[in-house]
Write an enzyme that holds these catalytic residues in place. Structure first.
Site, short mmCIF file in Angstrom:
data_model
loop_
_atom_site.label_atom_id
_atom_site.label_comp_id
_atom_site.label_asym_id
_atom_site.label_seq_id
_atom_site.Cartn_x
_atom_site.Cartn_y
_atom_site.Cartn_z
N ILE A 116 17.67 -40.38 -13.29
CA ILE A 116 18.19 -40.25 -11.93
C ILE A 116 18.13 -41.58 -11.20
O ILE A 116 17.06 -42.19 -11.12
CB ILE A 116 17.39 -39.21 -11.12
CG1 ILE A 116 17.27 -37.89 -11.89
CG2 ILE A 116 18.03 -38.97 -9.75
CD1 ILE A 116 16.14 -37.01 -11.41
N ASP A 159 17.52 -52.30 -9.38
CA ASP A 159 18.58 -52.45 -8.39
C ASP A 159 19.89 -52.13 -9.10
O ASP A 159 20.40 -52.95 -9.87
CB ASP A 159 18.59 -53.87 -7.82
CG ASP A 159 19.69 -54.08 -6.80
OD1 ASP A 159 20.50 -53.16 -6.56
OD2 ASP A 159 19.77 -55.20 -6.25
N ASN A 201 23.20 -41.05 -8.69
CA ASN A 201 23.02 -40.57 -7.32
C ASN A 201 22.99 -41.69 -6.29
O ASN A 201 23.34 -41.46 -5.13
CB ASN A 201 21.72 -39.77 -7.24
CG ASN A 201 21.26 -39.54 -5.82
OD1 ASN A 201 21.86 -38.77 -5.08
ND2 ASN A 201 20.19 -40.22 -5.42
N TYR A 225 33.23 -46.48 3.04
CA TYR A 225 32.43 -45.52 2.29
C TYR A 225 33.34 -44.47 1.65
O TYR A 225 33.18 -44.13 0.48
CB TYR A 225 31.40 -44.85 3.20
CG TYR A 225 30.57 -43.81 2.50
CD1 TYR A 225 29.61 -44.17 1.57
CD2 TYR A 225 30.76 -42.45 2.75
CE1 TYR A 225 28.85 -43.21 0.90
CE2 TYR A 225 30.01 -41.49 2.10
CZ TYR A 225 29.06 -41.87 1.17
OH TYR A 225 28.33 -40.93 0.51
N LYS A 238 34.00 -43.49 -2.41
CA LYS A 238 33.87 -42.15 -2.98
C LYS A 238 35.19 -41.67 -3.58
O LYS A 238 35.19 -40.88 -4.54
CB LYS A 238 33.35 -41.18 -1.92
CG LYS A 238 31.90 -41.45 -1.51
CD LYS A 238 30.97 -41.44 -2.72
CE LYS A 238 29.53 -41.69 -2.34
NZ LYS A 238 28.61 -41.66 -3.52
#
Length: 263
Positions: A12, A66, A93, A159, A163
């Site tokens: 994750i 990172d 994520n 943003y 996405k």
């Protein structure tokens, strides 16, 4: 049905808080071993302690990484213990949205941050995991997107663009692995109460609280449960996309204010 993830290894990104942290905790509760990665090792240590308290038999490995830096990603994967060399489930994520800016005011620094963290990182991390999945002809890649991936929102144009791009990458991966037993999933959250909005407001907690006081939201654990559901399907079944929003959010731009529900 959740027993299907028992003994699996899940990796994750962005696991130091919010959705990533909740995913790590819920998967550990159902028997998955977890690799948690983020930049903040101190926060990862806290997540590890919480997992060990409730799921002491679960293996946990922390990776200070990172994801926006390819070399950091490569180094992080080189540090994996032997039990985590084969990742069964990858959850991309990590994501950020610094600033509430109109396109005309958008800084190149914030653009680069979002491009590197929200798009490039998904490629960097996936490239470290997918080849081994292809060799074994098994695995799952879960990308955490957003409902703004289909409808942009004012002051969040960049943003939204990242996405949109993530959805394109997800769909492409799904087609490129369609002749294999690898599953590719996209989870699209709406308004979730996490540190994400604090970052978006440049650390202004008061502004973030004002936003959540006015709009409906759900905790990150609700998203984690959706990820768990997608990951625990029978191999014959792929839940390719899940949208998770609070009651009162019918659309990215159509949100019922909290105050109006009480009138």
């Amino acid at each position: 049905m959740f027993e299907r993830i028992k003994g699996k290894t899940i990796f994750i990104t962005g696991a130091s808080s919010g959705i990533g942290k909740s995913i790590a905790i819920v998967f550990a509760e159902y028997g998955a071993n977890v690799v948690i990665s983020a930049r903040r090792m101190a926060k990862l240590t806290e997540v590890e302690a919480q997992i060990k308290q409730t799921s002491p038999s679960i293996k946990v490995h922390k990776v200070a990484m990172d994801v926006s830096c390819e070399e950091s990603v490569k180094s992080g994967f080189e540090s994996l213990p032997s039990w985590a060399e084969d990742i069964d489930i990858l959850v991309n994520n990590a994501g950020v949205s610094p600033g509430v800016e109109l396109i005309k005011d958008l800084s190149s620094e914030n653009m680069d941050t979002m491009l590197n963290t929200n798009i490039k990182s998904v490629i960097f991390v996936t490239q470290q995991v997918l080849p081994r999945m292809l060799e074994r002809d098994t695995g799952m890649i879960i990308n955490i997107g957003s409902i703004v991936s289909t409808t942009p929102r004012p002051t969040a144009g960049m943003y939204s663009a990242t996405k949109f791009a993530l959805s394109a990458i997800t769909q492409t991966l799904r087609m490129e692995t369609n002749d294999t037993n690898i599953s590719v999933v996209e989870i699209k959250p709406g308004i979730i109460e996490t540190e994400f909005n604090i970052v978006r407001n440049f650390g202004n907690r008061a502004a973030s609280k004002k936003f959540y006081d006015a709009a409906p939201s759900i905790p990150p654990s609700d998203v984690a449960e959706a990820v768990l559901f997608a990951a625990s399907r029978d191999p014959r079944c792929i839940v390719s996309e899940i949208t998770v929003v609070p009651r009162g959010q019918a659309h990215p731009l159509f949100v019922q204010p909290k105050s109006s529900k009480n009138e």
